[in-house]
Scaffold this motif. Structure first.
Motif, PDB file in Angstrom:
ATOM      1  N   SER A 184      36.254  47.085  48.703  1.00  0.00           N
ATOM      2  CA  SER A 184      35.491  48.222  48.236  1.00  0.00           C
ATOM      3  C   SER A 184      36.035  49.495  48.863  1.00  0.00           C
ATOM      4  O   SER A 184      36.849  49.458  49.784  1.00  0.00           O
ATOM      5  N   LEU A 185      35.595  50.656  48.358  1.00  0.00           N
ATOM      6  CA  LEU A 185      36.057  51.921  48.914  1.00  0.00           C
ATOM      7  C   LEU A 185      35.653  52.062  50.380  1.00  0.00           C
ATOM      8  O   LEU A 185      36.298  52.762  51.146  1.00  0.00           O
ATOM      9  N   GLY A 186      34.577  51.391  50.762  1.00  0.00           N
ATOM     10  CA  GLY A 186      34.135  51.435  52.147  1.00  0.00           C
ATOM     11  C   GLY A 186      34.903  50.494  53.051  1.00  0.00           C
ATOM     12  O   GLY A 186      34.673  50.466  54.262  1.00  0.00           O
ATOM     13  N   GLY A 187      35.803  49.686  52.481  1.00  0.00           N
ATOM     14  CA  GLY A 187      36.628  48.795  53.285  1.00  0.00           C
ATOM     15  C   GLY A 187      36.149  47.355  53.322  1.00  0.00           C
ATOM     16  O   GLY A 187      36.824  46.485  53.866  1.00  0.00           O
ATOM     17  N   GLY A 188      34.992  47.062  52.744  1.00  0.00           N
ATOM     18  CA  GLY A 188      34.491  45.693  52.734  1.00  0.00           C
ATOM     19  C   GLY A 188      35.207  44.838  51.708  1.00  0.00           C
ATOM     20  O   GLY A 188      35.508  45.304  50.618  1.00  0.00           O
ATOM     21  N   LYS A 189      35.499  43.600  52.046  1.00  0.00           N
ATOM     22  CA  LYS A 189      36.207  42.712  51.121  1.00  0.00           C
ATOM     23  C   LYS A 189      35.225  41.803  50.388  1.00  0.00           C
ATOM     24  O   LYS A 189      35.164  41.783  49.175  1.00  0.00           O
ATOM     25  N   ARG A 190      34.498  41.011  51.104  1.00  0.00           N
ATOM     26  CA  ARG A 190      33.458  40.160  50.527  1.00  0.00           C
ATOM     27  C   ARG A 190      33.946  39.350  49.316  1.00  0.00           C
ATOM     28  O   ARG A 190      33.263  39.227  48.325  1.00  0.00           O
ATOM     29  N   GLY A 191      35.152  38.823  49.392  1.00  0.00           N
ATOM     30  CA  GLY A 191      35.652  37.975  48.310  1.00  0.00           C
ATOM     31  C   GLY A 191      35.896  38.699  46.998  1.00  0.00           C
ATOM     32  O   GLY A 191      35.872  38.070  45.938  1.00  0.00           O
ATOM     33  N   MET A 192      36.181  40.001  47.051  1.00  0.00           N
ATOM     34  CA  MET A 192      36.347  40.770  45.823  1.00  0.00           C
ATOM     35  C   MET A 192      37.508  40.274  44.973  1.00  0.00           C
ATOM     36  O   MET A 192      37.402  40.169  43.754  1.00  0.00           O
ATOM     37  N   ALA A 193      38.630  39.982  45.618  1.00  0.00           N
ATOM     38  CA  ALA A 193      39.806  39.565  44.851  1.00  0.00           C
ATOM     39  C   ALA A 193      39.529  38.272  44.091  1.00  0.00           C
ATOM     40  O   ALA A 193      39.868  38.148  42.908  1.00  0.00           O
ATOM     41  N   ALA A 194      38.901  37.306  44.747  1.00  0.00           N
ATOM     42  CA  ALA A 194      38.581  36.030  44.092  1.00  0.00           C
ATOM     43  C   ALA A 194      37.583  36.249  42.962  1.00  0.00           C
ATOM     44  O   ALA A 194      37.686  35.620  41.892  1.00  0.00           O
TER      45      ALA A 194
END
Length: 283
Positions: A236-246
């Motif tokens: 995210s723009l805030g730097g959080g990943k949280r499985g975004m790519a998957a």
């Protein structure tokens, strides 16, 4: 007696003017504001609420990525001086500073030395390129193999919904001596009507979901290109990943499962890219 359609048109005009009165959206394409505004007016009888909702939607698809008012004239002068100096690294430094102004290209700055080599090096000759919802991406031209050669005949067509950005990018193409055009275009309402070898669709599909659920697939089908590069953010723009790519990969594969296109996957730090070869273009 005022007809219902006349009243609706009046309210839509008022909404568009109210949104354009905002400094943040004064250069945004009227057609995009009107299309989103019409949907919000259909949901709310209150004009002020519809205006607020339209601004929120525009922030999601465009406004949140910009770091304020861009100093376009200063950048153009710096680019002219760098180009005249013949110093390629100086030119690239100016491009990098400008790209840092937009969140999408800022996230890609560390990838520039390898990004295009991996994605483009093994393609057949590219003569025509389309860059949809381009943002500041055309400033990466000095890193692209098909444009680095002096006297390149490759034509670059870029489009975005910001009028001032399109004017800036047109000047950039001229300074870089790249044949092409930068234009204002709403890719949901009117996808570019041209045939190209390669189309960039970088981090665009998640934004389109804020407009219409099927807009992404409709755009990919409408683009007449042999190859498409479609990417998704890895965080995210805030730097959080949280499985975004998957998450995005699963959604994307399901989206194009019935299209019969060939997919190649490329993973970069912070960005996932799919190279599509359309079935009808394969020999």
């Amino acid at each position: 007696m005022v007809s219902e359609s006349s009243e609706s048109s009046k309210r839509l005009r008022q909404l568009v003017e109210a949104v354009r009165a905002s400094r943040k959206y004064r250069s945004l394409y009227r057609g995009t504001i009107a299309a989103i505004g019409a949907r919000e007016l259909a949901r709310s009888a209150d004009l002020e609420e519809a205006i607020k909702a339209t601004k929120r939607r525009l922030h999601q698809i465009a406004g949140m990525y910009l770091a304020g008012t861009a100093p376009y004239e200063r950048w153009l002068e710096e680019l002219r001086q760098a180009r005249a100096s013949g110093d390629e690294e100086r030119l690239r430094a100016v491009c990098r500073r400008a790209m840092a102004w937009h969140a999408s290209t800022r996230e890609r700055l560390n990838l520039l030395p390898t990004f295009y080599e991996r994605l483009l090096a093994d393609l057949p000759p590219v003569r025509r390129v389309l860059d949809v919802a381009c943002g500041f991406h055309p400033l990466a031209l000095p890193w692209m193999p098909c444009f680095r050669a002096s006297g390149s005949a490759c034509y670059y067509y870029a489009c975005d919904i910001y009028e001032d950005l399109a004017a800036f990018l047109q000047a950039v193409l001229e300074i870089l001596e790249v044949p092409g055009e930068a234009a204002v275009c709403d890719i949901v309402q009117t996808p570019p009507d041209l045939t190209v070898d390669l189309a960039f669709v970088l981090k665009v599909l998640p934004c389109l979901e804020h407009i219409e659920s099927e807009a992404g697939l409709q755009l990919l089908r409408a683009i007449r290109a042999r190859y498409l590069l479609v990417s998704f953010p890895g965080q995210s723009l805030g730097g959080g990943k949280r499985g975004m790519a998957a998450y995005y990969e699963a959604r994307f594969r399901a989206l194009v499962a019935d299209c019969g296109w060939r997919l190649e996957r490329f993973a970069f730090p912070g960005e996932l890219v799919f190279r599509i070869e359309k079935e009808e273009s394969r020999s």
